[in-house]
Design a protein around this motif. Structure first.
Motif, PDB file in Angstrom:
ATOM      1  N   SER A 140      -4.253   9.267 -15.468  1.00 59.32           N
ATOM      2  CA  SER A 140      -3.229   8.735 -16.782  1.00 59.32           C
ATOM      3  C   SER A 140      -2.163   7.955 -16.009  1.00 59.32           C
ATOM      4  O   SER A 140      -1.418   6.981 -16.515  1.00 59.32           O
ATOM      5  CB  SER A 140      -2.658   9.931 -17.534  1.00 59.32           C
ATOM      6  N   TRP A 141      -1.893   8.290 -14.687  1.00 58.51           N
ATOM      7  CA  TRP A 141      -1.157   7.373 -13.979  1.00 58.51           C
ATOM      8  C   TRP A 141      -1.097   7.816 -12.339  1.00 58.51           C
ATOM      9  O   TRP A 141      -1.332   8.991 -12.056  1.00 58.51           O
ATOM     10  CB  TRP A 141       0.514   7.471 -14.275  1.00 58.51           C
ATOM     11  N   VAL A 142      -0.992   6.700 -11.699  1.00 58.08           N
ATOM     12  CA  VAL A 142      -0.827   7.156 -10.053  1.00 58.08           C
ATOM     13  C   VAL A 142       0.507   6.088  -9.741  1.00 58.08           C
ATOM     14  O   VAL A 142       0.498   4.893 -10.261  1.00 58.08           O
ATOM     15  CB  VAL A 142      -2.113   6.837  -9.332  1.00 58.08           C
ATOM     16  N   PRO A 143       1.067   6.136  -8.701  1.00 60.42           N
ATOM     17  CA  PRO A 143       2.059   5.312  -8.133  1.00 60.42           C
ATOM     18  C   PRO A 143       1.624   4.223  -7.684  1.00 60.42           C
ATOM     19  O   PRO A 143       0.563   4.058  -6.977  1.00 60.42           O
ATOM     20  CB  PRO A 143       2.910   6.377  -7.217  1.00 60.42           C
ATOM     21  N   VAL A 144       2.440   3.190  -7.673  1.00 59.34           N
ATOM     22  CA  VAL A 144       2.097   1.996  -7.015  1.00 59.34           C
ATOM     23  C   VAL A 144       2.975   1.963  -5.685  1.00 59.34           C
ATOM     24  O   VAL A 144       4.247   2.377  -5.702  1.00 59.34           O
ATOM     25  CB  VAL A 144       2.486   0.766  -7.631  1.00 59.34           C
ATOM     26  N   PHE A 145       2.649   1.694  -4.507  1.00 59.61           N
ATOM     27  CA  PHE A 145       3.261   1.734  -3.286  1.00 59.61           C
ATOM     28  C   PHE A 145       3.647   0.224  -2.961  1.00 59.61           C
ATOM     29  O   PHE A 145       3.183  -0.433  -3.615  1.00 59.61           O
ATOM     30  CB  PHE A 145       2.463   2.447  -2.149  1.00 59.61           C
ATOM     31  N   VAL A 146       4.391   0.173  -1.623  1.00 59.99           N
ATOM     32  CA  VAL A 146       4.550  -1.227  -1.312  1.00 59.99           C
ATOM     33  C   VAL A 146       3.803  -1.307   0.264  1.00 59.99           C
ATOM     34  O   VAL A 146       4.139  -0.412   1.169  1.00 59.99           O
ATOM     35  CB  VAL A 146       6.055  -1.343  -1.250  1.00 59.99           C
ATOM     36  N   GLY A 147       3.255  -2.411   0.742  1.00 62.51           N
ATOM     37  CA  GLY A 147       2.959  -2.912   2.127  1.00 62.51           C
ATOM     38  C   GLY A 147       3.841  -3.600   2.663  1.00 62.51           C
ATOM     39  O   GLY A 147       4.475  -4.471   2.213  1.00 62.51           O
ATOM     40  N   LEU A 148       4.426  -2.936   3.995  1.00 60.17           N
ATOM     41  CA  LEU A 148       5.428  -3.673   4.855  1.00 60.17           C
ATOM     42  C   LEU A 148       4.982  -4.003   5.900  1.00 60.17           C
ATOM     43  O   LEU A 148       3.947  -3.166   6.674  1.00 60.17           O
ATOM     44  CB  LEU A 148       6.718  -2.786   4.824  1.00 60.17           C
ATOM     45  N   PRO A 149       5.683  -5.049   6.753  1.00 59.70           N
ATOM     46  CA  PRO A 149       5.286  -5.088   8.205  1.00 59.70           C
ATOM     47  C   PRO A 149       5.752  -4.047   8.861  1.00 59.70           C
ATOM     48  O   PRO A 149       6.547  -3.371   8.678  1.00 59.70           O
ATOM     49  CB  PRO A 149       6.102  -6.646   8.466  1.00 59.70           C
ATOM     50  N   ALA A 150       4.873  -3.639  10.012  1.00 64.04           N
ATOM     51  CA  ALA A 150       5.232  -2.389  10.775  1.00 64.04           C
ATOM     52  C   ALA A 150       6.413  -2.733  11.386  1.00 64.04           C
ATOM     53  O   ALA A 150       7.302  -1.811  11.869  1.00 64.04           O
ATOM     54  CB  ALA A 150       4.182  -2.263  11.573  1.00 64.04           C
ATOM     55  N   ARG A 151       7.074  -4.030  11.809  1.00 61.73           N
ATOM     56  CA  ARG A 151       8.394  -4.204  12.232  1.00 61.73           C
ATOM     57  C   ARG A 151       9.539  -4.293  11.388  1.00 61.73           C
ATOM     58  O   ARG A 151      10.510  -4.640  11.639  1.00 61.73           O
ATOM     59  CB  ARG A 151       8.223  -5.386  13.245  1.00 61.73           C
ATOM     60  N   HIS A 152       9.228  -4.173   9.949  1.00 58.60           N
ATOM     61  CA  HIS A 152      10.009  -4.372   8.908  1.00 58.60           C
ATOM     62  C   HIS A 152      11.343  -3.478   8.947  1.00 58.60           C
ATOM     63  O   HIS A 152      10.978  -2.114   9.583  1.00 58.60           O
ATOM     64  CB  HIS A 152       9.578  -4.178   7.638  1.00 58.60           C
ATOM     65  N   ARG A 153      12.631  -3.588   8.814  1.00 64.20           N
ATOM     66  CA  ARG A 153      13.640  -2.727   8.907  1.00 64.20           C
ATOM     67  C   ARG A 153      13.377  -1.381   8.126  1.00 64.20           C
ATOM     68  O   ARG A 153      14.262  -0.492   8.525  1.00 64.20           O
ATOM     69  CB  ARG A 153      14.988  -3.673   8.354  1.00 64.20           C
TER      70      ARG A 153
END
Length: 330
Positions: A165-178
């Motif tokens: 019924s729902w799952v969260p959406v995540f975010v992909g970031l550069p490994a060197r991101h702050r």
């Protein structure tokens, strides 16, 4: 008014969607028509089935009891209808799927799910294209991911079951991101980033992103469009951020992080042509998707960390059993 199957479907759709507007869209009818139908049902039953509020609708005790009986009857009816119509002819079963990181594991389970059948797999980022493929009989069964606040109508003659019924959406970031070292990321902290546009913008995914970022106080700068993949190389190179599945792997140069308070969510639906698959065959595919997705999810460190913080949340209901089973076997 005599009670009909369509009335039971309406009750279940309202409970599943949690709102009359989303249920009406799923049923292919207007909200006023659905509201009128519900009011007639409640008058006939003599009690309200749902409590309305500004946040949506929730079943009353009478509604809960009615819903349980309706679900039981619909399962039996759908099984009867699918078995009556289901008669696979010559040619392979054509399965469509949204882009899922668990797809290889899912494909491995298909041979057992549909023994003796030749299955071809078509991966498509657009949920609208998948729904249209089923309606036009170019696909026989499909796993469709939809933005939680958007509705992709399914043809009325199709069978369907909600996977999640729902799952969260995540975010992909550069490994060197702050923010790469954070346990979760506030969407507002990504206001100045270059974004990779979500796939299938006509499905409402871009609208959902813009709505979420608007609530966070900014408009996303969509610099890249990568509908068929390729975005993760841009992330690893430090050039962009992107919404990703919660089970997305952390590739070299890239990390995956939950978004604080889950501002973006999606749901997964299995839909099929009843004249091509029986209920039992569709049930086998359903189990294959659930098994592969949950195992893949619990093998993902970002998802498992997120899940461990929320696994007792009431919103997950029976779906928690799948994740607990996957977690205990990993």
């Amino acid at each position: 008014m005599a009670l009909e199957i369509r009335h039971l479907r309406a009750i279940c759709a309202i409970a599943e969607a949690g709102s009359l507007s989303q249920a009406a869209a799923a049923l292919g009818m207007s909200q006023p028509s659905l509201t009128s139908l519900l009011q007639r049902l409640e008058r006939q039953i003599g009690a309200p089935l749902f409590v309305r509020s500004h946040t949506g609708v929730t079943p009353t005790p009478v509604g809960e009891q009615t819903l349980r009986r309706a679900l039981t009857l619909l399962v039996e009816f759908d099984r009867f209808e699918s078995d009556l119509l289901g008669a696979l002819g010559d040619g392979p079963v054509r399965l469509g799927s949204s882009q899922m990181d668990c797809l290889p594991a899912f494909v491995e389970l298909l041979d057992d799910a549909l023994p003796g059948l030749d299955v071809t797999v078509y991966v498509e980022p657009s949920s609208s294209v998948l729904a249209q493929g089923l309606a036009r009989a170019t696909l026989d069964i499909a796993v469709i991911a939809m933005s939680d606040d958007q509705e992709v109508p399914l043809a009325k003659h199709l069978g369907h079951r909600v996977l999640f019924s729902w799952v969260p959406v995540f975010v992909g970031l550069p490994a060197r991101h702050r923010l790469a070292g954070a346990s979760e990321v506030d969407l507002a902290d990504l206001a100045d980033e270059a974004w990779i546009g979500p796939p299938g913008p006509e499905d409402g995914s871009l609208t959902s992103l813009r709505a979420a970022t608007h609530r966070a106080g900014f408009t996303p700068r969509i610099r890249f469009e990568c509908p068929n993949g390729g975005g993760r190389q841009l992330i690893a190179a430090g050039q962009a951020v992107q919404l990703v599945e919660p089970t997305a792997p952390e590739l070299p140069g890239m990390v995956v992080r939950p978004l604080k308070d889950d501002p973006l969510r999606m749901r997964l639906v299995l839909a099929w042509r009843k004249e091509r698959l029986t209920w039992d065959q569709a049930e086998n595919v359903y189990r294959a998707v659930m098994t592969s997705y949950t195992r893949h999810a619990m093998a993902s460190t970002p998802f498992r960390t997120w899940w461990d913080r929320r696994r007792d949340a009431q919103a997950w209901d029976g779906l928690a059993d799948f994740f607990r089973a996957a977690g205990s076997s990993s």
